[in-house]
Design a protein around this motif. Structure first.
Motif, PDB file in Angstrom:
ATOM      1  N   GLU A  39       0.830  -1.204   0.000  1.00 32.65           N
ATOM      2  CA  GLU A  39       0.000   0.000   0.000  1.00 32.65           C
ATOM      3  C   GLU A  39       0.869   1.261   0.000  1.00 32.65           C
ATOM      4  N   GLY A  40       1.958   1.224   0.727  1.00 32.30           N
ATOM      5  CA  GLY A  40       2.803   2.410   0.843  1.00 32.30           C
ATOM      6  C   GLY A  40       3.980   2.429  -0.119  1.00 32.30           C
ATOM      7  N   ALA A  41       4.106   1.412  -0.948  1.00 34.49           N
ATOM      8  CA  ALA A  41       5.248   1.329  -1.865  1.00 34.49           C
ATOM      9  C   ALA A  41       4.987   2.202  -3.091  1.00 34.49           C
ATOM     10  N   THR A  42       5.177   3.502  -2.926  1.00 35.75           N
ATOM     11  CA  THR A  42       4.904   4.434  -4.030  1.00 35.75           C
ATOM     12  C   THR A  42       5.999   4.408  -5.085  1.00 35.75           C
ATOM     13  N   HIS A  43       7.131   3.779  -4.781  1.00 36.32           N
ATOM     14  CA  HIS A  43       8.198   3.697  -5.765  1.00 36.32           C
ATOM     15  C   HIS A  43       7.923   2.628  -6.829  1.00 36.32           C
ATOM     16  N   LEU A  44       6.930   1.760  -6.591  1.00 32.46           N
ATOM     17  CA  LEU A  44       6.572   0.726  -7.556  1.00 32.46           C
ATOM     18  C   LEU A  44       5.533   1.245  -8.540  1.00 32.46           C
ATOM     19  N   GLU A  45       5.516   0.639  -9.708  1.00 34.22           N
ATOM     20  CA  GLU A  45       4.462   0.952 -10.681  1.00 34.22           C
ATOM     21  C   GLU A  45       3.127   0.457 -10.121  1.00 34.22           C
ATOM     22  N   PRO A  46       2.029   1.074 -10.516  1.00 34.14           N
ATOM     23  CA  PRO A  46       0.722   0.661  -9.967  1.00 34.14           C
ATOM     24  C   PRO A  46       0.392  -0.813 -10.216  1.00 34.14           C
ATOM     25  N   LEU A  47       0.751  -1.330 -11.381  1.00 33.75           N
ATOM     26  CA  LEU A  47       0.464  -2.741 -11.657  1.00 33.75           C
ATOM     27  C   LEU A  47       1.233  -3.647 -10.699  1.00 33.75           C
ATOM     28  N   ARG A  48       2.474  -3.321 -10.442  1.00 36.14           N
ATOM     29  CA  ARG A  48       3.269  -4.134  -9.511  1.00 36.14           C
ATOM     30  C   ARG A  48       2.731  -4.025  -8.083  1.00 36.14           C
ATOM     31  N   GLN A  49       2.243  -2.841  -7.721  1.00 34.18           N
ATOM     32  CA  GLN A  49       1.619  -2.692  -6.393  1.00 34.18           C
ATOM     33  C   GLN A  49       0.417  -3.616  -6.266  1.00 34.18           C
ATOM     34  N   GLU A  50      -0.399  -3.648  -7.304  1.00 28.63           N
ATOM     35  CA  GLU A  50      -1.591  -4.497  -7.264  1.00 28.63           C
ATOM     36  C   GLU A  50      -1.227  -5.973  -7.243  1.00 28.63           C
TER      37      GLU A  50
END
Length: 92
Positions: A39-50
Motif C-alpha cells: 500500500e505504501g510502496a509508491t516507488h513501484l508501478e501501480p500494476l506491480r503494487q496491485e
C-alpha cells in the motif's frame, strides 16, 4: 465413516496441529505485512503494487486456512472424539 476416522487420527497428533497453527499464523502476518508494505510502496508501478497486494491476499488466505485447520485439530476434533467415545461406552 472414513472422514470421521481421518479427523480422529488428525486430532491425536497435537505437535503437528500446533505446528500448523504457528506456521499458518506466521504466513498470515507475513502476508498482512506485505499488504501494508504494498500500500505504501509508491516507488513501484501501480500494476506491480496491485500484484504484490494480490500475492499478499493469497498468503493471508493460505495462512488463515492452515492456522484454522491446526486449531480445529487441537480443539474441535478432540471434542468430536470425546463425544463419540461416550456414545460407544453407552452402547456397551
Amino acid at each position: 465413516m472414513k472422514l470421521k476416522q481421518r479427523l480422529i487420527r488428525m486430532s491425536e497428533n497435537s505437535p503437528q496441529n500446533f505446528r500448523r497453527v504457528v506456521i499458518g499464523t506466521l504466513i498470515f502476518f507475513g502476508g498482512a505485512g506485505m499488504l501494508m508494505w504494498a500500500e505504501g510502496a509508491t516507488h513501484l508501478e501501480p500494476l506491480r503494487q496491485e500484484l504484490m497486494a494480490l500475492l499478499a491476499l493469497i498468503m493471508i488466505g493460505i495462512g488463515a486456512s492452515l492456522a484454522l485447520l491446526g486449531y480445529l485439530g487441537l480443539s474441535v476434533f478432540r471434542i468430536i472424539k470425546f463425544l463419540d467415545d461416550k456414545d460407544d461406552d453407552a452402547l456397551s
